[in-house]
Write a protein that holds these residues in place. Structure first.
Motif, PDB file in Angstrom:
ATOM      1  N   UNK A  95       0.847  -1.198   0.000  1.00 16.51           N
ATOM      2  CA  UNK A  95       0.000   0.000   0.000  1.00 16.51           C
ATOM      3  C   UNK A  95       0.888   1.255   0.000  1.00 16.51           C
ATOM      4  N   UNK A  96       0.312   2.445  -0.234  1.00 17.63           N
ATOM      5  CA  UNK A  96       1.150   3.656  -0.235  1.00 17.63           C
ATOM      6  C   UNK A  96       1.947   3.850   1.062  1.00 17.63           C
ATOM      7  N   UNK A  97       1.450   3.296   2.181  1.00 16.55           N
ATOM      8  CA  UNK A  97       2.230   3.404   3.427  1.00 16.55           C
ATOM      9  C   UNK A  97       3.202   2.226   3.603  1.00 16.55           C
ATOM     10  N   UNK A 126      12.442   0.219   4.041  1.00 15.30           N
ATOM     11  CA  UNK A 126      13.030   0.423   5.368  1.00 15.30           C
ATOM     12  C   UNK A 126      12.074   0.218   6.533  1.00 15.30           C
ATOM     13  N   UNK A 127      10.747   0.154   6.245  1.00 16.76           N
ATOM     14  CA  UNK A 127       9.783   0.027   7.357  1.00 16.76           C
ATOM     15  C   UNK A 127       9.568  -1.433   7.749  1.00 16.76           C
ATOM     16  N   UNK A 128       9.127  -1.629   9.001  1.00 13.64           N
ATOM     17  CA  UNK A 128       8.677  -2.956   9.419  1.00 13.64           C
ATOM     18  C   UNK A 128       7.231  -3.130   8.973  1.00 13.64           C
ATOM     19  N   UNK A 129       6.875  -4.374   8.697  1.00 13.57           N
ATOM     20  CA  UNK A 129       5.490  -4.688   8.337  1.00 13.57           C
ATOM     21  C   UNK A 129       4.715  -4.935   9.631  1.00 13.57           C
ATOM     22  N   UNK A 251      14.120  17.675  -0.275  1.00 15.13           N
ATOM     23  CA  UNK A 251      13.535  16.426   0.233  1.00 15.13           C
ATOM     24  C   UNK A 251      12.099  16.692   0.675  1.00 15.13           C
ATOM     25  N   UNK A 252      11.143  15.952   0.080  1.00 20.45           N
ATOM     26  CA  UNK A 252       9.740  16.175   0.438  1.00 20.45           C
ATOM     27  C   UNK A 252       9.259  15.179   1.484  1.00 20.45           C
ATOM     28  N   UNK A 253       9.903  14.014   1.581  1.00 15.38           N
ATOM     29  CA  UNK A 253       9.488  13.076   2.613  1.00 15.38           C
ATOM     30  C   UNK A 253      10.641  12.138   2.964  1.00 15.38           C
ATOM     31  N   UNK A 254      10.815  11.947   4.258  1.00 17.66           N
ATOM     32  CA  UNK A 254      11.773  10.941   4.737  1.00 17.66           C
ATOM     33  C   UNK A 254      10.952   9.873   5.436  1.00 17.66           C
ATOM     34  N   UNK A 255      11.045   8.654   4.953  1.00 19.78           N
ATOM     35  CA  UNK A 255      10.238   7.566   5.524  1.00 19.78           C
ATOM     36  C   UNK A 255      10.914   7.027   6.777  1.00 19.78           C
ATOM     37  N   UNK A 256      10.068   6.612   7.718  1.00 21.40           N
ATOM     38  CA  UNK A 256      10.570   6.041   8.973  1.00 21.40           C
ATOM     39  C   UNK A 256      11.316   4.742   8.665  1.00 21.40           C
ATOM     40  N   UNK A 258      13.408   1.270   9.849  1.00 15.06           N
ATOM     41  CA  UNK A 258      13.757   0.300  10.882  1.00 15.06           C
ATOM     42  C   UNK A 258      14.998  -0.489  10.457  1.00 15.06           C
ATOM     43  N   UNK A 259      15.728   0.059   9.460  1.00 17.23           N
ATOM     44  CA  UNK A 259      16.859  -0.674   8.884  1.00 17.23           C
ATOM     45  C   UNK A 259      18.138   0.164   8.975  1.00 17.23           C
ATOM     46  N   UNK A 260      19.176  -0.239   8.256  1.00 18.06           N
ATOM     47  CA  UNK A 260      20.411   0.540   8.265  1.00 18.06           C
ATOM     48  C   UNK A 260      20.532   1.420   7.021  1.00 18.06           C
ATOM     49  N   UNK A 261      19.371   1.737   6.415  1.00 13.24           N
ATOM     50  CA  UNK A 261      19.305   2.653   5.272  1.00 13.24           C
ATOM     51  C   UNK A 261      18.013   3.462   5.394  1.00 13.24           C
ATOM     52  N   UNK A 262      17.929   4.527   4.622  1.00 10.00           N
ATOM     53  CA  UNK A 262      16.761   5.422   4.722  1.00 10.00           C
ATOM     54  C   UNK A 262      16.201   5.666   3.324  1.00 10.00           C
ATOM     55  N   UNK A 263      14.889   5.604   3.185  1.00  8.99           N
ATOM     56  CA  UNK A 263      14.237   5.954   1.925  1.00  8.99           C
ATOM     57  C   UNK A 263      13.737   7.390   2.018  1.00  8.99           C
ATOM     58  N   UNK A 264      14.063   8.183   1.012  1.00  3.59           N
ATOM     59  CA  UNK A 264      13.608   9.579   1.010  1.00  3.59           C
ATOM     60  C   UNK A 264      13.075   9.931  -0.370  1.00  3.59           C
ATOM     61  N   UNK A 265      12.146  10.893  -0.415  1.00  2.02           N
ATOM     62  CA  UNK A 265      11.576  11.371  -1.671  1.00  2.02           C
ATOM     63  C   UNK A 265      12.106  12.766  -1.954  1.00  2.02           C
ATOM     64  N   UNK A 266      12.479  12.991  -3.197  1.00  2.00           N
ATOM     65  CA  UNK A 266      12.916  14.339  -3.515  1.00  2.00           C
ATOM     66  C   UNK A 266      11.792  15.096  -4.204  1.00  2.00           C
ATOM     67  N   UNK A 267      11.886  16.406  -4.216  1.00  4.87           N
ATOM     68  CA  UNK A 267      10.874  17.180  -4.906  1.00  4.87           C
ATOM     69  C   UNK A 267      11.528  18.411  -5.497  1.00  4.87           C
TER      70      UNK A 267
END
Ligand code: PLP
Length: 285
Positions: A95-97, A126-129, A251-256, A258-267
């Motif tokens: 899902x989008x989240x 990077x998120x936990x399910x 950067x428009x969004x940095x996702x939470x 739970x890992x050793x990397x980060x997903x981010x959205x640029x704008x």
């Protein structure tokens, strides 16, 4: 000692590697068991968790007939191994989240669906399910449910290895390649019911974990304090970097994570709005 035609003189190395290694890696599994609390008979060791993924296809899927469900965006090897083993892949997007679409997953299952791969924390998001969603699948799906916990040491959520006694169809994958810093050794773990582990041990190549890897991993397990220090540091730095990324204009969004990397959205600012997209970069230290 004469049955395998090895060289009885020894090895041209300080350590002797002239004998084939223990095919069931019992000493190493015993040391792992003391840390993880999972009995040896519920533990499989593979040449990376990638080997366990491949063996799960070979054990539980009929080529050209069965299918598995994967939940993109997710780790690429589930699809690579499916293709190699001629097993149909059914993709149900997150899902989008980046949580599970339980309804669509249920619709995609048929009598030939043998495995569902859930990656938690998920690579690359990077998120936990959500735990309850994984439990819903474990309860309602009769095939194998793989929970890939390659990044579990960095997660706020706790591992599923405590649930092994409750769910006979659960396979938890973990690895020495991330928090343990031993990617070069190629050592992955699969924890499951005895029934599943026995099948994996039956079909694996006899000496899949070489002696050097068994010896080095055994030594590494004594340095768990060092590993725990690195985990704490990585988590602290992850939070710091998330805040810094959030403060950047592009950067428009940095996702939470739970890992050793980060997903981010640029704008990119265009007129009064943003044109949003993913960074096309993988940043490595
Ligand atoms: C989710 C996930 N599972 C498994 C692996 C591979 O682990 P291994 O090195 O044990 O084969 C990776 C590696 O990137 C991964 O991201």
């Amino acid at each position: 000692f004469l049955d395998a035609n090895e060289n009885s003189y020894g090895s041209p190395l300080p350590a002797n590697y002239n004998r084939y290694p223990d095919p069931l890696q019992l000493d190493l599994k015993d040391a792992i068991s003391k840390i993880k609390g999972v009995p040896i008979e519920n533990t499989f060791l593979g040449n990376g968790s990638d080997e366990a993924i491949d063996l799960l296809y070979r054990a539980f899927c009929n080529p050209g007939k069965d299918n598995v469900i994967i939940l993109p965006p997710t780790y690429g090897m589930y699809e690579v191994s499916a293709n190699i083993n001629d097993v149909e892949i059914r993709k149900v997007s997150l899902l989008p989240n980046f949580q599970l679409d339980l309804e669509k997953i249920a619709e995609s299952i048929d009598k030939n669906t043998k495995i569902i791969f859930i990656c938690s924390p998920n690579n690359p998001t990077g998120n936990s399910i959500n735990r309850e969603d994984i439990e819903t699948i474990l309860t309602n799906f009769k095939g194998i449910v793989v929970v890939d916990e390659a990044y579990i040491n960095y997660a706020r959520q706790k591992t599923f290895i405590q649930e092994l006694t409750e769910y006979g169809n659960l396979v938890v994958l973990q690895t020495f390649s991330k928090a343990w810093g031993l990617a070069a050794l190629r050592l992955g773990m699969a924890f499951s019911s005895r029934k599943v582990i026995d099948v994996l041990n039956k079909i694996k190549p006899p000496y899949n974990i070489n002696q050097a890897t068994q010896d080095l991993a055994f030594e590494a397990l004594k340095n768990i304090d060092q590993v725990n220090t690195w985990i704490k540091e990585t988590v602290t730095e992850r939070e710091r970097l998330s805040i810094e990324l959030n403060a950047l204009n592009i950067v428009t969004k940095v996702y939470l994570s739970d890992a050793n990397f980060i997903l981010a959205r640029n704008g990119l600012r265009i007129g009064n709005g943003y044109q949003s997209g993913w960074f096309g970069y993988i940043i490595k230290s």
